[in-house]
Design an enzyme around this catalytic site. Structure first.
Site, short mmCIF file in Angstrom:
data_model
loop_
_atom_site.label_atom_id
_atom_site.label_comp_id
_atom_site.label_asym_id
_atom_site.label_seq_id
_atom_site.Cartn_x
_atom_site.Cartn_y
_atom_site.Cartn_z
N GLY A 55 -49.84 -11.20 -16.39
CA GLY A 55 -51.09 -11.48 -17.09
C GLY A 55 -52.23 -10.92 -16.24
NE ARG A 88 -46.88 -5.39 -14.60
CZ ARG A 88 -46.90 -6.18 -15.68
NH1 ARG A 88 -47.28 -7.45 -15.58
NH2 ARG A 88 -46.55 -5.72 -16.86
CG ASP A 222 -52.83 -6.16 -19.37
OD1 ASP A 222 -52.53 -6.90 -20.32
OD2 ASP A 222 -52.35 -6.27 -18.23
CE LYS A 233 -46.51 -7.26 -22.21
NZ LYS A 233 -45.94 -6.36 -21.18
O1 MRU Z 1 -46.71 -7.64 -18.96
P1 MRU Z 1 -47.58 -8.85 -18.93
O2 MRU Z 1 -46.90 -10.11 -19.28
O3 MRU Z 1 -48.37 -8.94 -17.64
O4 MRU Z 1 -48.63 -8.56 -20.08
C1 MRU Z 1 -49.67 -9.49 -20.29
C2 MRU Z 1 -50.50 -9.20 -21.47
O5 MRU Z 1 -50.36 -8.21 -22.14
C3 MRU Z 1 -51.61 -10.17 -21.73
O6 MRU Z 1 -51.91 -10.23 -23.09
C4 MRU Z 1 -52.87 -9.69 -20.97
O7 MRU Z 1 -52.59 -9.48 -19.62
C5 MRU Z 1 -53.97 -10.67 -21.08
S1 MRU Z 1 -53.70 -12.09 -20.07
C6 MRU Z 1 -55.00 -13.11 -20.30
#
Ligand code: MRU
Length: 317
Positions: A55, A88, A222, A233
């Site tokens: 996240g 990441r 993100d 995502k």
């Molecule tokens: O791969 P992840 O689980 O880190 O992806 C997270 C997301 O896509 C969330 O929607 C995004 O980080 C927003 S978190 C408030």
């Protein structure tokens, strides 16, 4: 804290006696509530890469604590920052948080950054709740809850705030393949908050919309480019296209730490490719972890500063 809220320190914290960044292991939820202790910045970077913590805001917070950990241990700080930054690629909160700590990577500063992110969540959730009407049936994707932000949540924060105002009937939760952040994490958070939910297969969203069972879609982000194009995502773009087809508003809720004014549009956002083994170990596979939703498909972007509408170059500036 409201009903079922996780204490921010349960999600991610820095311990100083025996220095360590301690993370709630999000890979094991909801079956097991266990922690992972990281004693070096490299271990923190590895925990981010392997999604012990995930996240966008939570990644930034963990990296900030990781840099503070490096300072406590007398490590090479530029090297620690390089290792953490490389963990990441898509969430801009990661380089943002590291830049905030640069020059003064203290535990106090990292904790203040963490508190700031949770505070921003509460403020943006209050703005986003204004977009809900009594009886709203919402749909969300992935997990943009307290687990993803270090406390309270962005899109899930909006759902919490709407539920507190008695505006929310129920939430359809995309399971979010391949790592099931929706079916495992969002469902767990909504259940703890006492919010009615139903997990659905990602591929079922369109038919729920066609049946008139979705009033709005709300997700996190993100990275949001200067023109409002938004990385989130994988699967978010498909949802936005479906929402447009069914004339359903698609909202993004994210803190200002997710805005990237240096990136002009979505084509310049780096998209993480993850191990194909997360999909199948039997065949060739391709596993992009994020996609980009064009600004034209987004009804509003909500930050702690309010509800922003197109043209986003102006409203987000
Ligand atoms: O791969 P992840 O689980 O880190 O992806 C997270 C997301 O896509 C969330 O929607 C995004 O980080 C927003 S978190 C408030």
């Amino acid at each position: 804290m409201g009903r079922g809220d996780l204490d921010p320190e349960q999600i991610v914290r820095l311990e100083e006696d025996v220095p360590a960044v301690v993370l709630l292991d999000q890979r094991r939820l909801p079956e097991e509530v266990v922690e992972v202790r990281c004693s070096t910045p490299a271990e923190v970077a590895d925990a981010i890469r392997t999604m012990v913590v995930r996240g966008a805001p939570a990644i930034g917070i963990a990296a900030a604590y990781g840099l503070a950990l490096a300072a406590l241990g007398g490590d090479d700080l530029p090297e620690a920052e390089r290792v953490l930054a490389a963990s990441r690629p898509t969430a801009v909160n990661l380089p943002w948080a590291l830049a905030q700590l640069r020059g003064e990577p203290t535990a106090e500063r990292a904790r203040a950054l963490h508190e700031g992110e949770v505070d921003r969540c509460r403020r943006m959730a209050a703005h986003a709740a204004e977009l809900f009407r009594p009886g709203t049936r919402a749909l969300t994707h992935c997990n943009a809850g307290g687990l993803a932000t270090g406390g309270y949540g962005s899109a899930v924060g909006a759902l919490r705030a709407a539920a507190e105002r008695r505006l929310l009937e129920r939430v359809l939760v995309d399971e979010t393949r391949p790592l099931l952040q929706g079916a495992r994490l969002t469902a767990w958070e909504l259940e703890r908050a006492g919010i009615p939910l139903a997990v659905i297969a990602d591929s079922a969203a369109g038919s729920f919309m066609a049946r008139g069972e979705v009033d709005l879609v709300v997700t996190g982000a993100d990275r949001i480019a200067a023109n409002g194009d938004t990385a989130n995502k994988i699967g978010t773009y498909s949802l936005a296209v479906l929402a447009a087809h069914h004339t359903i508003p698609f909202y993004v809720v994210a803190p200002s730490s997710t805005l990237d004014p240096e990136t002009p549009d979505g084509s310049a956002i780096p998209i993480e490719e993850r191990d194909p083994g997360e999909l199948t170990s039997r065949f060739e596979a391709s596993n992009p972890a994020f996609d980009v939703t064009p600004a034209a498909l987004i009804a509003a972007i909500v930050t702690e500063n309010g509800v922003h509408r197109a043209p986003y170059e102006e409203s987000l500036a």
